[in-house]
Every structure is written in C-alpha cells, then in structure tokens.
Design a protein around this motif. Structure first.
Motif, mmCIF file in Angstrom:
data_model
loop_
_atom_site.group_PDB
_atom_site.id
_atom_site.type_symbol
_atom_site.label_atom_id
_atom_site.label_comp_id
_atom_site.label_asym_id
_atom_site.label_seq_id
_atom_site.Cartn_x
_atom_site.Cartn_y
_atom_site.Cartn_z
ATOM 1 N N GLY A 147 0.739 -1.149 0.068
ATOM 2 C CA GLY A 147 0.026 0.044 -0.004
ATOM 3 C C GLY A 147 0.857 1.316 0.116
ATOM 4 N N CYS A 148 0.213 2.323 0.271
ATOM 5 C CA CYS A 148 0.767 3.896 0.047
ATOM 6 C C CYS A 148 -0.055 4.902 0.765
ATOM 7 C CB CYS A 148 0.976 3.911 -1.356
ATOM 8 S SG CYS A 148 1.997 5.672 -1.494
ATOM 9 N N SER A 149 0.478 5.850 1.524
ATOM 10 C CA SER A 149 -0.078 6.574 2.125
ATOM 11 C C SER A 149 0.151 8.016 1.518
ATOM 12 C CB SER A 149 -0.153 6.546 3.527
ATOM 13 O OG SER A 149 -0.678 5.385 4.103
ATOM 14 N N ASN A 150 0.653 8.144 0.327
ATOM 15 C CA ASN A 150 0.956 9.444 -0.210
ATOM 16 C C ASN A 150 0.048 10.201 -0.882
ATOM 17 O OD1 ASN A 150 3.644 9.473 0.800
ATOM 18 N ND2 ASN A 150 4.234 7.868 -0.549
ATOM 19 N N TYR A 151 -0.755 9.397 -1.517
ATOM 20 C CA TYR A 151 -2.043 10.079 -2.128
ATOM 21 C C TYR A 151 -1.638 10.814 -3.210
ATOM 22 C CZ TYR A 151 -4.714 7.687 1.262
ATOM 23 O OH TYR A 151 -5.096 6.545 1.900
ATOM 24 N N CYS A 152 -0.590 10.854 -4.213
ATOM 25 C CA CYS A 152 -0.485 11.521 -5.385
ATOM 26 C C CYS A 152 -1.792 11.356 -6.192
ATOM 27 C CB CYS A 152 0.437 10.889 -6.165
ATOM 28 S SG CYS A 152 2.262 10.647 -5.344
ATOM 29 N N THR A 153 -1.958 12.478 -6.727
ATOM 30 C CA THR A 153 -3.313 12.830 -6.946
ATOM 31 C C THR A 153 -3.798 11.944 -8.179
ATOM 32 O OG1 THR A 153 -2.808 14.692 -8.136
ATOM 33 C CG2 THR A 153 -3.592 15.063 -6.221
ATOM 34 N N TYR A 154 -2.996 11.431 -8.879
ATOM 35 C CA TYR A 154 -3.356 10.715 -10.218
ATOM 36 C C TYR A 154 -3.365 9.192 -9.807
ATOM 37 C CZ TYR A 154 1.718 10.104 -9.726
ATOM 38 O OH TYR A 154 3.024 9.920 -9.416
ATOM 39 N N CYS A 155 -2.767 8.730 -8.592
ATOM 40 C CA CYS A 155 -2.803 7.343 -8.452
ATOM 41 C C CYS A 155 -3.751 6.437 -7.646
ATOM 42 C CB CYS A 155 -0.999 7.344 -7.703
ATOM 43 S SG CYS A 155 -0.564 5.553 -7.447
ATOM 44 N N ILE A 156 -3.935 5.514 -8.312
ATOM 45 C CA ILE A 156 -4.763 4.681 -7.730
ATOM 46 C C ILE A 156 -4.311 3.490 -6.456
ATOM 47 C CG2 ILE A 156 -4.910 2.606 -9.234
ATOM 48 C CD1 ILE A 156 -7.875 2.568 -9.395
ATOM 49 N N VAL A 157 -3.126 3.558 -6.418
ATOM 50 C CA VAL A 157 -2.579 2.578 -5.581
ATOM 51 C C VAL A 157 -3.233 2.598 -4.173
ATOM 52 C CG1 VAL A 157 -0.395 2.037 -4.531
ATOM 53 C CG2 VAL A 157 -0.422 2.190 -7.012
ATOM 54 N N PRO A 158 -2.928 3.880 -3.647
ATOM 55 C CA PRO A 158 -3.596 3.693 -2.125
ATOM 56 C C PRO A 158 -5.072 3.148 -2.058
ATOM 57 C CG PRO A 158 -2.615 5.813 -2.685
ATOM 58 C CD PRO A 158 -2.806 5.008 -3.839
ATOM 59 N N TYR A 159 -5.762 3.223 -3.187
ATOM 60 C CA TYR A 159 -7.349 2.840 -2.954
ATOM 61 C C TYR A 159 -7.444 1.480 -3.137
ATOM 62 C CZ TYR A 159 -7.538 7.906 -3.192
ATOM 63 O OH TYR A 159 -7.225 8.915 -2.888
ATOM 64 N N GLY A 191 8.590 -1.989 -2.336
ATOM 65 C CA GLY A 191 7.504 -1.327 -1.861
ATOM 66 C C GLY A 191 7.027 0.062 -2.666
ATOM 67 N N GLN A 192 5.843 0.404 -2.527
ATOM 68 C CA GLN A 192 5.690 1.605 -3.512
ATOM 69 C C GLN A 192 6.370 2.594 -3.267
ATOM 70 O OE1 GLN A 192 3.451 0.912 -5.651
ATOM 71 N NE2 GLN A 192 2.568 -0.953 -4.794
ATOM 72 N N ASN A 193 7.064 2.928 -2.172
ATOM 73 C CA ASN A 193 8.010 4.073 -1.849
ATOM 74 C C ASN A 193 8.601 3.418 -0.782
ATOM 75 O OD1 ASN A 193 9.578 6.072 -1.089
ATOM 76 N ND2 ASN A 193 7.954 7.488 -0.164
ATOM 77 N N SER A 224 11.825 4.381 -5.127
ATOM 78 C CA SER A 224 12.317 5.456 -4.396
ATOM 79 C C SER A 224 11.366 6.848 -4.708
ATOM 80 C CB SER A 224 13.539 5.840 -4.390
ATOM 81 O OG SER A 224 14.336 4.307 -4.107
ATOM 82 N N HIS A 225 10.873 7.660 -3.804
ATOM 83 C CA HIS A 225 10.066 8.852 -4.001
ATOM 84 C C HIS A 225 11.162 10.111 -3.606
ATOM 85 C CE1 HIS A 225 7.149 11.638 -3.830
ATOM 86 N NE2 HIS A 225 6.343 11.073 -3.885
ATOM 87 N N PRO A 226 11.212 11.093 -4.565
ATOM 88 C CA PRO A 226 12.094 12.148 -4.444
ATOM 89 C C PRO A 226 11.819 12.753 -3.192
ATOM 90 C CG PRO A 226 11.286 12.065 -6.661
ATOM 91 C CD PRO A 226 10.492 11.066 -5.954
ATOM 92 N N LYS A 263 0.443 16.546 -6.190
ATOM 93 C CA LYS A 263 0.705 16.592 -4.661
ATOM 94 C C LYS A 263 1.996 15.539 -4.652
ATOM 95 C CE LYS A 263 -3.068 17.980 -2.056
ATOM 96 N NZ LYS A 263 -3.761 18.614 -2.903
ATOM 97 N N ARG A 264 3.173 15.953 -5.234
ATOM 98 C CA ARG A 264 4.308 15.033 -5.242
ATOM 99 C C ARG A 264 5.166 15.437 -4.018
ATOM 100 N NH1 ARG A 264 5.101 10.008 -6.924
ATOM 101 N NH2 ARG A 264 7.391 10.473 -7.664
ATOM 102 N N GLY A 265 5.150 16.801 -3.665
ATOM 103 C CA GLY A 265 5.879 17.028 -2.350
ATOM 104 C C GLY A 265 7.266 17.287 -2.759
#
Ligand code: 5AD
Ligand code: SF4
Length: 365
Positions: A147-159, A191-193, A224-226, A263-265
């Motif tokens: 899973g992932c809790s970053n919620y990038c706005t295009y990404c379905i993974v957390p759902y 891992g997703q990130n 890895s996430h920047p 929302k990439r941060g």
C-alpha cells in the motif's frame, strides 16, 4: 486440477502471484506451466492505467467457458469488483489484494458452485509470504511494505492496495534468509515508496544495512520517492559491495505547477539536487517515470518535462500517458489534454529517450 496465474502489471504483482502459487501448491494444486492445460485460471490484474485494465479484461473474457474455474484477483478486482461481477457473471472468484491469502478456500467453494466477491482491504497475515515456491533460481523479490499513504493525485494505488502497511524487520530478514537457504543470491526489496519504511526505530537505510550483512551477491530496491529520500542512502549505496547501484526515482513532471497539482511534495529544483548527489556519491544507473498529459498540462509544462529528460539523461525512462483513475483526486479534474496531444507528447519523449539511451550505451562501449 491444474492451476495457472496470468499476471499483469508490476513486480509487486509478480511477487503476489508467486506467493499465491506457493500457497496453492502447498494445498495440493498442480501448477500449470502455461495457460494450455489449466483447469483453473486466476488473472492477477493491474489498475494503474486504463490500458492495463483493458488488457486484463479482454484476456479474462477470452477464457469464458474454456476453464473450470476463472478468477479476477488483485488491484482491478478491488477497484471494479462489483461491476465485473455484473458484467462477467462467468467469473467465479473476484478477490482484492488484501484477501488473496483466502483464495485456497474460495477455490474450494468455487468447486462446489459458490461464487466469491471478496473486496475488503486489510493487513495481510505473514503466512501469505511463507511458502518456498520461487519463479527464479537465483533471484527473488521481498515485499517490505504494501500500500501507500502518499495519495499522489493521479494514483489509484492507495485505494486498491490500501494505506501503507509495513512488514516487521525480523519477518523481512527471515524471508531473505529463507531465500538464501533456497540458493538465491540476489534480492529486490519491494515497496511503493521504500523511503516510507520505518518500523520500531528501523528506517529503510537501517533495514538495508541489516540485509547488507547477509550472504547475498546483490540487493536492489524499488521504488524511491524524491520527496523523502534519506540523506544517508547514497553513502550506503556507495560503500556497499552488494547494493546495486541502481535508483528508480520517478520525477513524473518537470513543471513545478504540475508537480504541485500531483501533490508530489518536491520541486524540479529539489529533484535536480538529488540527482546531482546521486551521481556524485553513487555514480550509479538512474531510471525514472514520467506522465504526460496530466490535467491542465500546457505546452510550456510539457517542455519543462522534456528539458528534464534532456538535462538529466536518464539511463531508463518509462513514459506514460495520463489516464484518469476512479477514486483519485485528479479524477475530479477535467481530463483536458486530448488523446492525440497525449500521444504526440508521449512520442516526442519516447524518441528523445531512445536517442539518449543509445548515446549512453555508445559512451559505455
Ligand atoms: N496515469 C498515467 N500514469 C500513471 N502512473 C501512475 N498512475 C498513473 C495514471 N493515472 C505511472 C506513474 C508511476 C508508474 C508506476 O505509473 O509514472 O510512477
Ligand atoms: Fe502512487 Fe504516489 Fe504512492 Fe507512488 S508514492 S504508489 S505514485 S500514491
């Protein structure tokens, strides 16, 4: 009964299929080496783009009335399970990623004519990863988090895969040791990130340090996430003889406006600084992901993405056309870049990257 799993999508899906095949083998199922001759087919699906869903759906439809038990499992089951149950009544099992550990029972019930729609999210029990079945003899993937809790706005993974859930360091290490016992010398941590990993004071670099002590030839990790890459990761990569000098660091867009909408941060300036550090300290291979045609992406934004590719000269770049995904924040924005325009931008970047990769290859000769 012979069973086959067809896998679409990423390495995480490959690993899920492997773990599930292991469970099922222990339950007495025979594993078919190909689709031909299989009585039971499970289609492990990906939802990250519409195109991936379409491929899995048409593959599944082609098996209608051709096998005894047919299942759609994984991300698309979670995202569109109810709709699939309605439109494809010949599918016996629809199962989310979190419920895969229960598939042995669902298969038994399917044999008795009962259909399953298991769409819940939740933590997977450790047992899911316990079998010794491996696709390859000398390399294996080890999941460190789901899973992932970053919620990038295009990404379905957390759902579809739920919020970030971490495996305990001791469980991860004991799986790596088990792999070593099976003769495996190369592992990839998944891992997703991976930077998000932290368990009882052990962060990703701490985990890597522990795994680095084990009798392995090669350790790699994705993705890895920047936004939160740990500062000591590159020093560890540079020092270690085992950690592969390979970094998959998606930048997604070269436009700060689009990065913020995603929302990439991080900003493109921060991304460039990370790349500079990586090249200075690790001198390793660099790969990235890019999305073209995110809502409101103008020519000027696109040109900034192109510039990033020209400047950084990635060894590998995976370029995707934006695809609106249900449940995500961007789904509620107008998908206002036409398909033709997405295709044009996609092709420009593909051609550019082909030239860059070729030049890098030539320079290495
Ligand atoms: N549309 C297009 N590409 C996407 N990706 C993730 N979600 C989408 C989407 N909705 C891409 C990102 C990510 C890679 C795995 O897939 O680039 O890094
Ligand atoms: Fe998706 Fe962002 Fe999580 Fe990656 S970090 S899986 S792109 S939400």
């Amino acid at each position: 009964m012979k069973l086959f799993i067809k896998t679409f999508g990423c390495q995480m899906n490959q690993k899920d299929s492997e773990a599930l095949l292991g469970l099922l083998q222990e339950e007495g199922y025979f594993l078919a080496s190909s689709l031909q001759g299989a009585d039971i087919v499970l289609v492990n699906t990906c939802s990250v783009r519409q195109h991936a869903e379409n491929r899995a759906l048409s593959f599944t439809a082609s098996l209608k009335n051709r096998v005894k038990i047919l299942g759609i499992i994984g991300c698309m089951a979670k995202a569109r399970g109810e709709e699939i149950a309605q439109k494809m009544p010949y599918v016996d099992i629809i199962c989310s990623p979190a419920k895969m550990v229960e598939i042995p029972r669902f298969l038994k019930e399917a044999g008795e004519g009962k259909k399953t729609l298991a769409l819940e999210d939740g933590a997977r029990p450790e047992e899911f990863y316990h079998s010794s079945f491996r696709f390859e003899k000398d390399r294996a993937q080890v999941v460190i988090s789901t899973g992932c809790s970053n919620y990038c706005t295009y990404c379905i993974v957390p759902y579809v895969r739920g919020p970030l859930r971490l495996r305990r360091p001791q469980d991860i290490i004991s799986e790596v040791k088990k792999n070593i016992g099976l003769g495996i010398r190369r592992v990839t941590l998944l891992g997703q990130n991976v930077n998000d990993y932290h368990y009882d004071g052990v962060d990703f670099v701490g985990l890597l340090r522990e795994i680095d002590k084990l009798d392995l030839e090669e350790i790699s990790f994705i993705t890895s996430h920047p936004k939160n890459i740990p500062s000591d990761l590159f020093y560890l990569m540079a020092q270690s003889k085992k950690i592969k000098k390979y970094l998959h660091l998606p930048f997604q867009s070269g436009s700060n406006r689009i990065l913020s909408l995603m929302k990439r941060g991080y900003t493109k300036e921060k991304y460039r600084r990370i790349v500079e550090d990586y090249r200075k300290i690790v001198r390793g291979v660099l790969a990235t992901d890019v999305i073209v045609g995110f809502p409101t992406e103008a020519e000027a934004d696109f040109l900034e993405t192109k510039e990033m590719l020209e400047e950084v000269k990635f060894d590998f770049a995976y370029i995707f056309k934006y695809s609106p995904r249900p449940h995500t924040a961007a789904f509620f924005m107008k998908d206002d870049v036409s398909l033709d325009e997405k295709k044009r931008r996609h092709k420009i970047l593909l051609d550019l990257q082909k030239r860059i990769s070729l030049n890098i290859k030539k320079e290495k000769l």
